[in-house]
Design an enzyme around this catalytic site. Structure first.
Site, PDB file in Angstrom:
ATOM      1  NE  ARG A   1      20.538   2.997 -19.437  1.00  0.00           N
ATOM      2  CZ  ARG A   1      19.535   2.898 -17.689  1.00  0.00           C
ATOM      3  NH1 ARG A   1      20.184   3.837 -17.331  1.00  0.00           N
ATOM      4  NH2 ARG A   1      19.597   1.525 -17.685  1.00  0.00           N
TER       5      ARG A   1
ATOM      6  N   PRO B   1      37.067  17.455 -22.020  1.00  0.00           N
ATOM      7  CG  PRO B   1      39.804  16.586 -21.943  1.00  0.00           C
ATOM      8  CD  PRO B   1      38.643  17.359 -22.501  1.00  0.00           C
TER       9      PRO B   1
ATOM     10  CG  ASP C   1      19.593   1.809 -14.014  1.00  0.00           C
ATOM     11  OD1 ASP C   1      19.519   0.566 -14.665  1.00  0.00           O
ATOM     12  OD2 ASP C   1      19.378   2.912 -14.947  1.00  0.00           O
TER      13      ASP C   1
HETATM   14  C1  4GS Z   1      36.693  14.265 -23.458  1.00  0.00           C
HETATM   15  C2  4GS Z   1      36.332  14.531 -22.371  1.00  0.00           C
HETATM   16  C3  4GS Z   1      37.369  14.832 -24.189  1.00  0.00           C
HETATM   17  C4  4GS Z   1      39.853  16.161 -25.515  1.00  0.00           C
HETATM   18  C5  4GS Z   1      38.441  15.955 -27.978  1.00  0.00           C
HETATM   19  C6  4GS Z   1      40.844  16.719 -27.337  1.00  0.00           C
HETATM   20  C7  4GS Z   1      38.740  16.637 -28.810  1.00  0.00           C
HETATM   21  C8  4GS Z   1      38.674  15.722 -26.569  1.00  0.00           C
HETATM   22  N1  4GS Z   1      35.174  14.833 -23.269  1.00  0.00           N
HETATM   23  N2  4GS Z   1      35.220  13.891 -21.689  1.00  0.00           N
HETATM   24  N3  4GS Z   1      40.488  17.741 -27.923  1.00  0.00           N
HETATM   25  N4  4GS Z   1      36.906  13.061 -21.278  1.00  0.00           N
HETATM   26  N5  4GS Z   1      37.394  15.657 -25.218  1.00  0.00           N
HETATM   27  O1  4GS Z   1      38.698  14.244 -24.083  1.00  0.00           O
HETATM   28  O2  4GS Z   1      35.149  14.816 -22.868  1.00  0.00           O
END
Ligand code: 4GS
Length: 250
Positions: A154, A88, A169
């Site tokens: 894709r 994130p 798209d």
């Molecule tokens: C994300 C997201 C995500 C974060 C993986 C906590 C496990 C997790 N990955 N975009 N640990 N949002 N990863 O939440 O890419």
């Protein structure tokens, strides 16, 4: 283009490589999909991949030694590939990024964390870029990695049936896709717009442009900040205004 996913759940990801257009792309030799089980690189007899966080707190952290060994192994076969961490905290992923990655053709290695996260020293030393698919927290990076692979693959010429099908798209040119219909002509008292049955290609093109514009205006007006309306779009919007005024006056 090579996609390699480092994960604790390889069966979860290989099921994705085994279906639909992704499988077709692999069969045509346009892409490859590989899964590497991070646990295979655990360095003790219990196959431990995580440990407690320094400083205390809840949850577990993925051990750096195991991840390092897995990443080094993946890079050995494809030293040119870029190593991505799904997190994130990464730069937000979008259609434009998908397009950039598809055109670069550089192989991609996806590191999928589980638990509370991975040791920071791996991010610093072995990760080329952190990518996020959105502002929410997943239990693992696998769905995020599969989301990237799906949207990148894709766009690689030949992966989709016709090379045209990704041009219209949603998000290409920062507009949503126009409304689509198939048979029957009347469904639950709702009719297909007559213009689409007319065979008049210019009228159909105009109708679709208008549909895309209306949908973008109603559902995602923020997209106009990225690309402001062009000359024909302005004309279509004015015409729509006149139609709306007519309804208001009635
Ligand atoms: C994300 C997201 C995500 C974060 C993986 C906590 C496990 C997790 N990955 N975009 N640990 N949002 N990863 O939440 O890419």
């Amino acid at each position: 283009m090579n996609f390699t996913v480092l994960t604790l759940f390889p069966e979860f990801v290989s099921a994705f490589f085994d279906h639909g257009m992704i499988l077709r792309g692999i069969e045509k030799g346009l892409i490859t999909g590989a899964c590497i089980n991070i646990r295979d690189f655990a360095q003790d007899r219990h196959k431990t991949v995580d440990d407690k966080p320094y400083g205390g707190g809840s949850g577990m952290i993925m051990k750096p030694e195991t991840l390092q060994a897995a990443i080094v192994h993946a890079k050995k076969n494809q030293p040119e590939s870029k190593v991505l961490l799904m997190s994130p905290q990464g730069t937000p992923f979008n259609q434009e990024k998908a397009g950039d990655m598809a055109s670069k053709k550089q192989g991609l290695i996806f590191v999928c964390g589980r638990y509370e996260g991975i040791d920071e020293r791996i991010c610093t030393s072995l990760i080329d870029e952190e990518i996020s698919i959105g502002d929410y927290v997943l239990t693992g990076g696998e769905l995020a990695a599969m989301t990237l692979i799906d949207s990148i693959a894709r766009l690689i010429p030949g992966v989709l049936g016709s090379c045209e099908s990704s041009k219209s798209d949603s998000f290409s040119g920062h507009r949503l896709e126009y409304a689509q219909y198939t048979r029957p002509e009347v469904f639950e008292d709702m009719e297909v717009p007559q213009i689409l049955l007319s065979g008049n290609h210019e009228k159909i093109r105009y109708w679709r442009k208008k549909s895309a514009l209306q949908r973008t205006f109603l559902k995602r007006p923020d997209l106009f900040d990225k690309t402001s309306p062009g000359d024909e779009e302005k004309q279509i919007l004015k015409q729509w205004c006149r139609e709306l005024e007519k309804i208001v006056r009635e």
